[in-house]
Design an enzyme around this catalytic site. Structure first.
Site, mmCIF file in Angstrom:
data_model
loop_
_atom_site.group_PDB
_atom_site.id
_atom_site.type_symbol
_atom_site.label_atom_id
_atom_site.label_comp_id
_atom_site.label_asym_id
_atom_site.label_seq_id
_atom_site.Cartn_x
_atom_site.Cartn_y
_atom_site.Cartn_z
ATOM 1 N N GLU A 764 -10.051 42.359 -20.249
ATOM 2 C CA GLU A 764 -9.380 41.967 -21.499
ATOM 3 C C GLU A 764 -7.885 41.894 -21.241
ATOM 4 O O GLU A 764 -7.281 42.899 -20.845
ATOM 5 C CB GLU A 764 -9.641 43.006 -22.600
ATOM 6 C CG GLU A 764 -11.069 43.074 -23.078
ATOM 7 C CD GLU A 764 -11.509 41.820 -23.805
ATOM 8 O OE1 GLU A 764 -10.641 41.071 -24.277
ATOM 9 O OE2 GLU A 764 -12.728 41.585 -23.866
ATOM 10 N N CYS A 798 -2.162 43.390 -28.118
ATOM 11 C CA CYS A 798 -2.520 42.097 -27.509
ATOM 12 C C CYS A 798 -2.854 41.085 -28.593
ATOM 13 O O CYS A 798 -2.751 39.886 -28.392
ATOM 14 C CB CYS A 798 -3.642 42.246 -26.503
ATOM 15 S SG CYS A 798 -4.940 43.320 -27.051
#
Ligand SMILES: Cc1cc2nc3c(=O)[nH]c(=O)nc-3n(C[C@H](O)[C@H](O)[C@H](O)COP(=O)(O)OP(=O)(O)OC[C@H]3O[C@@H](n4cnc5c(N)ncnc54)[C@H](O)[C@@H]3O)c2cc1C
Length: 1012
Positions: A764, A798
């Site tokens: 990720e 993020c």
């Protein structure tokens, strides 16, 4: 009790009298009788719920539509989904209008404005005056509310306060002659009477810091109240959502205790009877009044935010604070009615209701206490139940109208609330005027209906919403049944705030301790120490961390490999139990863990708390998921053969975790690996090592066998790389930057001669996330959504927003409000409850972000930059907004990971989508729009892993928003989703031929493939 039982006859008698008078009042506008747009809308909405939703949404967006084309296209988009004859009729009209949009749009607008004017007294003070005079001439009174947009900045709050002060002066001046001709009796509240919403007097309300809120609101409210006193006017504090209730009541007390106001009786507040704790609140306020011998007004309402409260609480898995059946609310209203009438000495009661039963009950009970009509009053909303108002006036009761003043745009939210109320299935007005319910039925005693239904005679008013979880906590035995998210801490509660304060004190006293690596359950201390610092005060050392040597990596992998043999064979149910025990440990220590995050990661209270909740959610959710997976799956129903697909653990995993969600992501990746039967070596980010040590400790306390999870501290380039390339590492779970992620991806692709498995990388990475603001967006919501998405946790998520794309003219309206809202953010130490913006994680991040900002200043227009208070010495970067940014520039293309937002203009949705999709990343994205067609387009054409519409783009919830992206944002895994655990397993199919000499047993639907 006997008084209560005996008044039913009086209630019925008065009720019938009111109905008779109202029915005879042909001058009054009947709610549902006429044939104008409003009456038709009411009628159609009650027939077709979908039409009602679509039509009210159209009404809501209309004032924001700039062109005739937009009006026509929006109406047809909204009506597209409705299939009733009503919409066919309207669509026909629209088809005609589509040839000449300006005519059609003008007619639509005119009708909606006329509808709004039924409920809004005037666009401004002057235009309202005529209607106020009419009300006065009828013998009624008024209270005035200024409609406003949601306040997002200090200037807007100042402006709102200023408008109230000038309203007071205006009313005092213009009603002088009215008072001269019809003097107000001495026992009556002043004629000049205003109602204020406290949320409009404060740019940012922090549930965790009521003291700061009170100070901010009082600074604006007190001058209004003092002016009211000078003019002899009345001030009421309206009640808004449940989250503001404690604050509003406390604020009222503080205002009333101000020395200059301590003898002023013309102040009031609202009690909402739909709240379970409203009876108790009324008692508390009465006690306060008795102790000080104070007098004040209570406006008793049922409550206007019922749907919101239910949804809001459900989304947080909090106990719903409102009653969920209408008769409970009605019965509670009557119970509080009695309480305040019995305390008339302190309270001037104002019964705000259009319900004839509710009204009659108050009047009848007052009579039994020997009170006269002027000892209390009734209140109604302007434009609602006019006939009932007139009936009450003719019976000699005092009635006050609640009169909103304001422009159409802010007025729409109010109008939609009224439309919803009038068409609500359970509402009195619909029952009476829409559904023709009998008078006997309408006048029934709600308390006796409750008893008949088996409910309590008196609604359980005392069980205040103190326990916040709706559902019992999942226990190992029932967790399969359903998954419930961990409720976030409710910092509006003083006891919750106290826990956080104590945790912060306690954790601070633990600073500077040493934390060893853990291999096979034993500490490994090294002389090579890493200092984990508090980014808000870098001189504070949160902990001293032993970094791993290359030999430790070798040992840890060997231990994990050995432990795999037993752990992978442990029955899946036992592994799930253990992970649920870990969840319980995290829950027990939630405030301490949040406090560690405040100090080590620079998160503010609510961000830190949310991270701990998410960690708990991951444990419970993955245990839940593992139970499902462990059952295996019959692949197909075939006679004579059984094929079961099940899942094997992969082996030994390296968990390489980031600092930005220091507990949640670390915990999520670890427990996903463990619950599926793998063993792990955890390598946390250097910056959040102490939090990782706390987590390791809790895993051990939960009974995790030694060696199943091992912890190695150190930096990524050495310890992390050694782990990734180790031949006995079977998979890597990584969350972090694109640079490190792609390096890991590459390293893991190299196979070694003695390697057992191809390494899987669950990867990720970051995002360069965009949000589109359509021309018709609701800016009240969009501005707050942008602020939260771009600057929450200093933009270090993020999922954070870094590219804002505005379509057309909305830019001019949006940017000033956005910069105002950014200026209202409080920059400070994260340990302070009112802090919005804390430090970035470390000096390297600070320098990197600053260099982007400096570069941005050279290349783009700096539209806003916050100011860092001089006393702050940590790594603080101010929220920064650039406009006129070239979409191809570095600022718009590279991940900055800080509070920096670039704004881009697009002419239309095509161009906006092009900019939005022009990124190497595809993580999160957002849209604010009220056009069904544009929403549909963005749904299909904006290509990101998590797309959010009309809400912020951060804050994914486990189970609800499986999270993760693609392109350079990640390998397509979705943390917190149904597919996630599969990445930690090898699927396997076992097929058995069950045919023996031509005989096959019946197909077994229930497989039993738990291979432990
Ligand atoms: C002058 C005035 C001032 C007001 N000020 C405020 C204020 O400051 N804050 C505020 O919140 N409201 C305020 N209201 C709005 C008021 O709360 C609503 O207008 C009122 O609830 C409608 O109640 P009613 O008695 O007229 O109608 P009814 O039809 O008898 O009651 C409708 C109400 O019942 C409740 N209800 C509906 N369904 C359910 C259910 N399933 N379970 C439980 N309860 C249910 C809801 O509160 C709903 O609004 C004010 C109203 C007036 C008239």
């Amino acid at each position: 009790m006997s008084k209560v039982a005996n008044i039913q006859a009086d209630v019925e008698q008065l009720g019938r009298q009111i109905f008779d008078l109202a029915d005879k009042d042909c001058n009054s506008r009947s709610l549902f009788g006429k044939k104008d747009l409003y009456s038709r809308l009411m009628e159609w909405s009650m027939q077709d719920p979908l039409f009602k939703t679509q039509m009210f949404r159209f009404v809501d967006v209309l004032p924001n539509l700039r062109s005739a084309d937009e009006v026509v296209s929006h109406l047809s988009e909204y009506l597209n989904d409705t299939k009733t004859p009503v919409s066919t009729f309207l669509q026909g009209a629209l088809r005609i209008g589509s040839f000449i949009p300006p005519v059609s749009a003008a007619i639509i607008r005119k009708n909606i404005v006329a509808m709004a004017n039924i409920f809004i007294t005037g666009a401004d003070n002057k235009s309202a005056l005529r209607n106020l005079r009419k009300i006065s001439k009828e013998g009624a009174r008024f209270t005035i509310d200024i409609l406003g947009e949601a306040v997002v900045g200090e200037r807007e709050a100042d402006d709102y306060a200023r408008r109230y002060r000038s309203l007071l002066d205006f009313l005092a001046e213009h009603t002088q002659s009215w008072q001269a001709s019809t003097p107000i009796p001495a026992n009556e509240p002043p004629l000049v009477n205003i109602s204020i919403k406290i949320s409009a007097l404060c740019a940012r309300i922090h549930s965790s810091d009521p003291e700061t809120n009170i100070a901010a609101i009082l600074s604006r409210l007190k001058p209004i109240a003092l002016r009211a006193k000078e003019l002899g006017a009345f001030i009421n504090l309206d009640m808004e959502s449940y989250g503001l209730k404690e604050l509003t009541l406390e604020l009222f007390k503080r205002l009333a205790e101000e020395p200059q106001l301590s003898d002023y009786p013309h102040l009031g507040f609202v009690i909402q009877a739909y709240l379970r704790d409203s009876y108790r609140d009324t008692e508390k306020m009465l006690k306060w009044a008795q102790q000080r011998n104070r007098q004040f007004t209570i406006r008793l309402v049922k409550g206007a935010y019922w749907d919101f409260e239910k949804v809001f609480a459900a989304q947080r898995t909090w106990e719903v604070p409102v009653y969920t059946s209408k008769i409970e609310t009605d019965a509670n209203y009557e119970r509080i009615t009695r309480l305040i009438l019995e305390n008339r000495k302190y309270v001037y009661p104002a019964f705000a209701s259009h319900n004839v039963r509710t009204i009659s009950c108050a009047a009848a009970y007052a009579r039994t206490l020997g009170l006269e009509p002027g000892d209390y009053e009734f209140q109604m909303l302007y434009g609602m139940a006019t006939a009932i108002r007139r009936a009450l006036l003719s019976l000699g009761y005092r009635v006050r109208e609640y009169c909103p003043i304001g422009e159409l745009v802010p007025g729409m939210a109010y109008l939609v609330r009224r439309l919803l109320e009038n068409t609500s299935n359970e509402g009195f007005l619909r029952a009476r005027f829409g559904a023709n319910t009998s008078i006997t039925e309408l006048l029934r005693d709600p308390a006796s209906q409750l008893t008949a239904k088996g409910g309590p005679l008196i609604p359980p008013a005392d069980n205040a919403a103190t326990t916040k979880s709706v559902h019992p906590r999942p226990t190992p035995s029932d967790s399969v049944a359903s998954f419930t998210n961990e409720p976030p801490a409710d910092f509006t509660s003083s006891s919750v705030r106290k826990k956080m304060v104590l945790a912060l004190q306690s954790i601070r006293s633990k600073f500077g301790r040493s934390y060893p690596c853990m291999i096979a359950g034993r500490p490994r201390i090294s002389r090579d120490l890493l200092r984990s610092q508090n980014p808000a005060r870098p001189e504070e050392i949160v902990g001293l961390i032993s970094t791993a040597a290359p030999g430790d990596v070798v040992d840890a992998v060997a231990v994990a490999k050995r432990s795999f043999a037993n752990w992978s064979k442990t029955v899946a149910e036992d592994r799930c139990h253990l992970i649920e025990r870990l969840a319980a440990k995290l829950r027990q220590n939630r405030f301490d863990l949040a406090a560690w995050e405040v100090f080590e990661a620079g998160k503010n209270w609510s961000e830190a708390d949310a991270d701990v909740c998410e960690a708990i959610d991951f444990c419970v959710f993955y245990a839940h998921e593992m139970r499902r997976l462990s059952k295996g799956r019959l692949t197909q129903e075939t006679a004579g053969e059984v094929s079961i697909e099940s899942y094997l653990p992969r082996g030994v995993g390296a968990i390489i975790a980031p600092w930005n969600f220091p507990l949640a992501i670390l915990c999520g990746m670890t427990v996903a690996a463990l619950v599926t039967g793998n063993t792990v070596i955890i390598k946390p980010a250097e910056q959040s090592s102490v939090i990782a040590a706390q987590f390791m400790n809790l895993m051990q306390e939960s009974g995790l066998p030694d060696g199943v999870a091992n912890l190695l501290f150190g930096n990524g380039e050495t310890v992390g790389s050694l782990l990734v390339v180790h031949p006995d590492i079977d998979f890597v779970a990584f969350t972090g930057s694109r640079q490190v992620g792609t390096e890991i991806w590459q390293m893991a692709g190299v196979t070694h001669p003695n390697q057992r498995n191809l390494k899987k990388v669950v990867c990720e990475m970051g995002g360069k996330n965009a949000m589109i603001i359509d021309t018709d967006a609701d800016l009240d919501e969009a501005v707050l959504g942008i602020i939260q998405s771009a600057f929450g946790y200093q933009g270090q998520k993020c999922s954070a927003l870094s590219r804002l794309i505005t379509i057309g003219e909305i830019h001019e309206e949006l940017v000033p409000r956005l910069t105002e809202a950014a200026a209202a953010l409080n920059i400070g130490l994260p340990e302070h409850p009112s802090t919005d913006i804390g430090p970035v994680i470390d000096q390297a991040a600070f320098r990197k972000i600053q260099s982007y900002i400096e570069n941005g200043k050279r290349e783009h227009t700096l539209s806003y930059q916050g100011h860092i208070p001089s006393e702050l010495r940590g790594f603080f970067v101010p929220p920064t907004i650039f406009t006129d940014v070239d979409p191809a520039s570095r600022l718009a293309q590279e991940e900055i990971f800080g509070p920096v937002l670039s704004v881009h203009r697009a002419e239309d949705l095509d161009k906006a989508l092009k900019i939005a999709n022009d990124s190497p990343f595809a993580l999160t994205g957002g849209l604010y729009s009220r056009s069904p067609r544009n929403i549909a387009r963005v749904r299909s054409e904006f290509l990101v892993g998590n797309l959010y519409i009309n809400r912020p783009i951060t804050g994914a919830i486990v189970g609800r928003h499986p999270f993760g992206g693609f392109k350079m944002s990640g390998s397509g895994t979705k943390a917190g989703g149904h597919d996630y655990l599969l990445h930690f397993t090898f699927p396997r199919v076992v097929t058995e031929n069950t045919l023996r000499r031509g005989f096959a047993p019946e197909i077994q639907r229930q497989s039993s493939a738990d291979r432990g």
